[in-house]
Design a protein around this motif. Sequence first.
Motif, PDB file in Angstrom:
ATOM      1  N   ASP A 272       0.810  -1.222   0.000  1.00 41.70           N
ATOM      2  CA  ASP A 272       0.000   0.000   0.000  1.00 41.70           C
ATOM      3  C   ASP A 272       0.840   1.268   0.000  1.00 41.70           C
ATOM      4  O   ASP A 272       0.333   2.346  -0.320  1.00 41.70           O
ATOM      5  CB  ASP A 272      -0.936   0.007   1.212  1.00 41.70           C
TER       6      ASP A 272
ATOM      7  N   ALA B  12       3.991   1.418  -1.519  1.00 35.75           N
ATOM      8  CA  ALA B  12       5.061   1.302  -2.516  1.00 35.75           C
ATOM      9  C   ALA B  12       5.221   2.566  -3.354  1.00 35.75           C
ATOM     10  O   ALA B  12       6.326   2.920  -3.755  1.00 35.75           O
ATOM     11  CB  ALA B  12       4.790   0.099  -3.426  1.00 35.75           C
ATOM     12  N   SER B  13       4.125   3.262  -3.605  1.00 37.96           N
ATOM     13  CA  SER B  13       4.180   4.458  -4.453  1.00 37.96           C
ATOM     14  C   SER B  13       4.237   5.758  -3.651  1.00 37.96           C
ATOM     15  O   SER B  13       4.200   6.843  -4.231  1.00 37.96           O
ATOM     16  CB  SER B  13       2.961   4.499  -5.385  1.00 37.96           C
ATOM     17  N   VAL B  14       4.310   5.656  -2.336  1.00 34.15           N
ATOM     18  CA  VAL B  14       4.347   6.846  -1.479  1.00 34.15           C
ATOM     19  C   VAL B  14       5.788   7.261  -1.241  1.00 34.15           C
ATOM     20  O   VAL B  14       6.626   6.433  -0.878  1.00 34.15           O
ATOM     21  CB  VAL B  14       3.639   6.576  -0.135  1.00 34.15           C
ATOM     22  N   SER B  15       6.083   8.524  -1.441  1.00 35.19           N
ATOM     23  CA  SER B  15       7.461   9.001  -1.282  1.00 35.19           C
ATOM     24  C   SER B  15       7.792   9.288   0.181  1.00 35.19           C
ATOM     25  O   SER B  15       8.929   9.069   0.618  1.00 35.19           O
ATOM     26  CB  SER B  15       7.688  10.263  -2.115  1.00 35.19           C
TER      27      SER B  15
ATOM     28  N   ARG C  91       6.542   5.351   5.450  1.00 34.59           N
ATOM     29  CA  ARG C  91       7.736   5.900   4.820  1.00 34.59           C
ATOM     30  C   ARG C  91       8.171   7.156   5.575  1.00 34.59           C
ATOM     31  O   ARG C  91       8.015   8.281   5.121  1.00 34.59           O
ATOM     32  CB  ARG C  91       7.443   6.224   3.354  1.00 34.59           C
TER      33      ARG C  91
END
Length: 315
Positions: A170, A172-175, A200
């Motif tokens: 969930d 993986a695309s959050v910086s 993250r």
Amino acid sequence: MEEESEFRHWDELIPDALGLIFRNLPLQEVLTVVPRVCKAWNRAVNGPYCWQEIDIELWSNRRHEPHHLDRMLQTLITRSSGSLRKLAVTGLQNDSIFSFIAQHAGSLRMLRVPRSDLSDSVVEEVAEKLSTLTFLDLSYCCKLGSPAIEAIGKHCKSLVEFCRNMHPLDVASVSSHDDEAYAIANSMPKLKRLEMAYLRVSTEGVLKILSSCPSLEFLELRGCWDVQLDSKFFKEKFPNLKVLGPRVVGFYEMMNDWEDCSDYFSDGSEYLAWEFLDGEMGEFYEDEIDFGFEGAFYAERLNSDFEPYLWPPSP
């Protein structure tokens, strides 16, 4: 005469006592069997005595139609008559049912709503009604962010435990989730326990939390790869703080090392005062349950709390 004196008049117990007893029964039996035994038991089940603590997390884990889950919650929460102290449910599908929960949260102290499809706006709107909370679990709620966390912190002044774990897929695309870390630091100073696995967050974000939450006793950081822990610094600065992570232990490795819970070092990361929570690792349920609420209800076979230990270990 002796036999008569030993006969127990269960129907004469006060409703409060019956409620305490019925809480130990499966939900299916409380809703379908107990009310048919006698009038006294029926009154107890339909009154608030059995519903001060509602835990349907295992049942709700089985992705029911949203209206089935909503109806179950509305039924049980209404029966609590404002005395609800604990609610555990997973997978809320809309903001309206969360608003309903908040409307009946005058005595609520513990709330678990992981994997729920909630928005920041509804949490901001109803946070004031959740002011009695001391424990909140918003894990795996992917649509929520720092606005919701700030609202909770602003209004829930007694909050001491907060869970905000995520699944690695969930995020993986959050910086970055540093905005959430700063929201926690700025609004939840009384926290004693914080779980934020796989968020993250940066080292700076974690340090901000630690400097702003002096009562913190346990911090979960499994999967927070950007966090670098200096073991010497933490031991000197936070001698009573227990940290789990950032390294992730695989399931079999965890089982092999179960009896060896000493401090663990790896690539600069450490388990400080390695500890696991009390309680069972998981419970298995076999029975298929039908409560007659327009569909079959099922009990989950594996406790959702066990799921993180099935994730892959650190790369």
